[in-house]
Scaffold this active site. Structure first.
Site, PDB file in Angstrom:
ATOM      1  N   HIS A 101      -9.345   6.621   8.178  1.00 36.63           N
ATOM      2  CA  HIS A 101      -9.305   5.653   9.275  1.00 36.63           C
ATOM      3  C   HIS A 101     -10.685   5.065   9.577  1.00 36.63           C
ATOM      4  O   HIS A 101     -10.796   4.035  10.258  1.00 36.63           O
ATOM      5  CB  HIS A 101      -8.734   6.302  10.532  1.00 36.63           C
ATOM      6  CG  HIS A 101      -7.849   5.395  11.329  1.00 36.63           C
ATOM      7  ND1 HIS A 101      -8.084   4.031  11.465  1.00 36.63           N
ATOM      8  CD2 HIS A 101      -6.730   5.633  12.048  1.00 36.63           C
ATOM      9  CE1 HIS A 101      -7.162   3.492  12.220  1.00 36.63           C
ATOM     10  NE2 HIS A 101      -6.314   4.443  12.587  1.00 36.63           N
ATOM     11  N   ASP A 139       5.457  -4.707  -3.369  1.00 39.98           N
ATOM     12  CA  ASP A 139       6.362  -4.853  -4.520  1.00 39.98           C
ATOM     13  C   ASP A 139       5.495  -4.982  -5.766  1.00 39.98           C
ATOM     14  O   ASP A 139       4.869  -6.023  -5.994  1.00 39.98           O
ATOM     15  CB  ASP A 139       7.250  -6.085  -4.341  1.00 39.98           C
ATOM     16  CG  ASP A 139       8.201  -6.304  -5.497  1.00 39.98           C
ATOM     17  OD1 ASP A 139       8.114  -5.573  -6.508  1.00 39.98           O
ATOM     18  OD2 ASP A 139       9.032  -7.229  -5.421  1.00 39.98           O
TER      19      ASP A 139
END
Length: 439
Positions: A157, A377
């Site tokens: 993070h 994708d």
């Protein structure tokens, strides 16, 4: 270790950028340092093999080649975290690469059909890294029995927020899908806009909205938590927004207001107790001038809105939603700079992560609504599901759009098992159809 029988890592390597990249130290902003104590965020993407897929389904060589290309514009991810000359954390852009693992599992997609976080998924599908490894990104591609694939990522993070994570995943998957023809939105690595002013100045009104404490102390005493996933359908969301103020109310404000009220009621909090809703706001478009679209880093400010329990449980949802919306609207360029300066003065980079549940009077909503959560994708199929691999602390709520693109929203949370039935009843009490919950 039980996971060793269920998942076997068969390849481990570091993928480096496909071309020369800048070698430099990248100084982190106070927002980055504030979130550094969170360590690694574990994400999983589940992919079901299409019947039309060929032998190259999730070809690892293709994935690594695409990753190598993506690391050229996103070169900090190939670096390492380190302490700078003044002891402050920074990114050493050294091009050493990201960790890439390939694994095989005897488990099937049906073993994880509920698609909600679990410590098992974190153990099986996300690379085992720790802060001492100094990595910024690590990936594991696990091939399940009968054709499914899980893409697990460990993301530090300190390097980036959710918007930046999805920006990188879209770029990596675009290179895998389209090769050198991929359309890439280049990232901006200049974090100076989010550095403290000299001298730092905190506006007197800043702390009325800005929440400097991200790691609240845990609730004392043992509590048995249960991870649950609820779904609010498109029609239910429309109803909820209508009773929360109409079209002027965002889905986030309406759902958060509803959850806050339901949690206070389910927990049977004392009417005079102080309660708090915490959430984050993306400041990229709030800054003046706005940050570049491709700003790569942490550009989120932590906000909070508070009231007494009686007001939250007895007032209409429109009142609560308005409180949330007003808090968000108060965020402007000066408040953001004041928050940055506050963090600089307080030196909150030494804050340690808390464990255990949040206090029962507090809920924290993490929203991925509207983000390109399912755009990863890689050429073969869009992900069937995407979510945080392991449960967050009790009291955290994650909102994410449905993978089906049907306008519904998934609510994933870790809550006390003792209030689960009552929370479910309250959550759906305003709707006629009770068929949308799943846990």
């Amino acid at each position: 270790m039980a996971g060793e029988e269920e998942v076997q890592v068969v390849e481990s390597c570091f993928v480096t950028p496909a071309a020369d990249t800048p070698s430099r130290a990248l100084r982190l902003s106070p927002f980055d340092l504030m979130l550094a104590s969170r360590g690694y965020t574990p994400l999983v993407h589940f992919y079901r093999r299409p019947e039309t897929a060929g032998d190259d389904f999730f070809d690892v060589t293709r994935l690594k080649t695409a990753l190598s290309k993506a690391l050229v514009p996103f070169y900090p991810l190939a670096g390492r975290l380190r302490a700078g000359a003044d002891g402050t954390l920074e990114i050493d852009c050294n091009g050493k690469g990201t960790l890439f693992l390939m694994a095989h599992s005897r488990l099937t997609m049906d073993d994880f059909s509920d698609f909600k976080p679990s410590t098992k998924q974190r153990r099986l599908f996300v690379p085992h890294v720790s802060d001492s490894d100094d990595l910024l990104w690590a990936t594991q591609v696990t091939f399940l029995k009968w054709g499914g694939v899980v893409l697990g990522s460990a993301i530090h993070h300190a390097a980036m927020d959710g918007s930046a994570v999805f920006h990188f995943l879209r770029t990596w998957s675009a290179f895998s899908r389209d090769g050198d023809r991929a359309m890439v939105n280049l990232p901006c690595h200049d974090r100076s806009r989010l550095c403290a002013r000299d001298p730092p100045v905190v506006h007197p009104d800043a702390l009325s909205s800005f929440s400097p404490k991200i790691n609240l102390p845990p609730q004392p005493g043992p509590l048995v938590n249960k991870v649950v996933a609820f779904t609010l359908g498109k029609d239910q969301l429309s109803t909820l927004k209508h009773i929360s103020g109409g079209d002027s109310v965002s889905t986030f404000s309406a759902v958060s207001a509803h959850l806050w009220q339901c949690m206070c009621l389910a927990r049977q909090l004392p009417p005079d107790a102080a309660t708090q809703l915490m959430f984050s706001a993306n400041v990229r478009r709030i800054m003046r001038p706005p940050l570049p679209d491709g700003y790569f880093g942490n550009a989120i400010i932590n906000l909070s809105v508070g009231d007494n329990v009686h007001a939250i449980t007895s007032r209409e949802l429109s009142y609560i939603a308005q409180r949330i919306r007003d808090t968000h609207r108060r965020v402007n360029d000066e408040l953001v700079h004041s928050a940055i300066d506050y963090l600089e003065l307080a030196k909150r980079d030494d804050e340690r992560p808390a464990t255990g549940n949040l206090p029962v009077t507090v809920i924290r909503v993490v929203s991925w609504l509207g983000m390109p959560s399912y755009d990863a994708d890689f050429s073969w199929v869009r992900p069937l599901a995407m979510f945080r691999a392991e449960p967050n602390r009790g009291g955290f709520v994650h909102l994410i759009d449905s993978a089906q693109g049907d306008g519904s929203v998934r609510i994933i949370m870790s809550i006390e098992a003792a209030i689960l039935s009552e929370l479910k009843r309250l959550l759906y009490a305003k709707f006629d159809n009770m068929l949308y919950s799943k846990f």
